[in-house]
Enzyme design. Structure first.
Site, mmCIF file in Angstrom:
data_model
loop_
_atom_site.group_PDB
_atom_site.id
_atom_site.type_symbol
_atom_site.label_atom_id
_atom_site.label_comp_id
_atom_site.label_asym_id
_atom_site.label_seq_id
_atom_site.Cartn_x
_atom_site.Cartn_y
_atom_site.Cartn_z
ATOM 1 N N THR A 40 -83.346 -38.330 -64.701
ATOM 2 C CA THR A 40 -83.366 -39.052 -63.435
ATOM 3 C C THR A 40 -84.531 -38.551 -62.600
ATOM 4 O OG1 THR A 40 -81.967 -39.821 -61.617
ATOM 5 C CG2 THR A 40 -81.893 -37.472 -62.119
ATOM 6 N N CYS A 41 -84.753 -39.189 -61.465
ATOM 7 C CA CYS A 41 -85.872 -38.811 -60.603
ATOM 8 C C CYS A 41 -85.549 -37.555 -59.797
ATOM 9 C CB CYS A 41 -86.213 -39.950 -59.642
ATOM 10 S SG CYS A 41 -86.770 -41.447 -60.462
ATOM 11 N N THR A 42 -86.592 -36.817 -59.447
ATOM 12 C CA THR A 42 -86.460 -35.646 -58.594
ATOM 13 C C THR A 42 -87.786 -35.414 -57.890
ATOM 14 O OG1 THR A 42 -85.511 -33.391 -58.561
ATOM 15 C CG2 THR A 42 -87.173 -33.827 -60.232
#
Length: 238
Positions: A204-206
């Site tokens: 996922t995005c971070t």
């Protein structure tokens, strides 16, 4: 002279007042946009995902019991609605419908998707490979919002019509380039593994509310369980 200055001051005061009102309006519009992006899109996505998840379960109930070879090939259980449900107790996100593909128009419906590009994901019933998934961390269901809460040893369970696949987390990468496709490799060497196995990868995005980097968690299959008539979940989900 004082008479000339006074109107000028009034004009400046009027302009400052107008500027203040415009800034307040812009702030309200921005706040509404943030509410829409981070809350309302979650509401809509959760509704959509719940409806589609119900449809998948109804399809499972109506479908005949598959033959022993029905799960032999990739995509054997892949339907237009989804292939199964991801359960991650540490993330407290309920069951997450998993569909084919990771394009935004798919993930925006509050689901997780398995990769078909640039690396083709294995599927849980394959003899070996890396079942690689992506989901949003904020907005549109935010199914992987709490991915940072996962720790080594935590369970990740994938549910299909006929089987429970139980994985255990063994490694994480808190930040890497969004172009780093090596984390999706059939043998994810960046996780410390060097031999073929049955892996799962969550991405996922971070940082939160950005898409600059990727957050990665790896797990490894520890066992499978047949689904019984009552769909009793494995002990990890009780």
């Amino acid at each position: 002279m004082s008479r000339a200055v006074r109107p000028r001051r009034h004009r400046i005061a009027g302009l400052l007042s107008l500027l203040g009102e415009l800034l307040i309006t812009a702030g309200l519009v921005l706040a509404l946009f943030v509410v829409y992006s981070l809350w309302w899109t979650n509401v809509l996505a959760d509704r959509t995902a719940a409806a589609r998840g119900d449809a998948v379960r109804e399809q499972w109930q109506a479908a005949p019991v598959p033959s022993s070879s029905a799960q032999a090939g990739p995509g054997a259980l892949d339907t237009a609605g989804g292939i199964g449900f991801l359960h991650v107790p540490a993330m407290k996100n309920g069951e997450v419908l998993v569909k084919r593909g990771t394009d935004p128009e798919i993930l925006n419906d509050g689901v997780a998707g398995y990769y078909t590009d640039p690396v083709k994901s294995a599927l849980p019933w394959d003899a070996a490979g890396n079942f690689s998934l992506a989901a949003h961390r904020d907005g549109h269901g935010a199914k992987f919002h709490d991915i940072h809460k996962l720790r080594n040893g935590d369970p990740i369970v994938f549910e299909t019509k006929d089987n429970w696949y139980v994985y255990k987390v063994y490694a994480e990468l808190r930040q890497t380039s969004k172009y780093n496709v090596n984390v999706l490799a059939p043998v994810p060497k960046e996780s410390g593994r060097t031999t073929p196995g049955r892996y799962i990868t969550l991405t996922t995005c971070t940082p939160v509310y950005t898409s600059k980097y990727r957050y990665v968690v790896w797990g490894e299959l520890v066992r499978t369980e047949k689904v019984d008539a009552k769909r009793t979940p494995p002990v990890e989900l009780r």
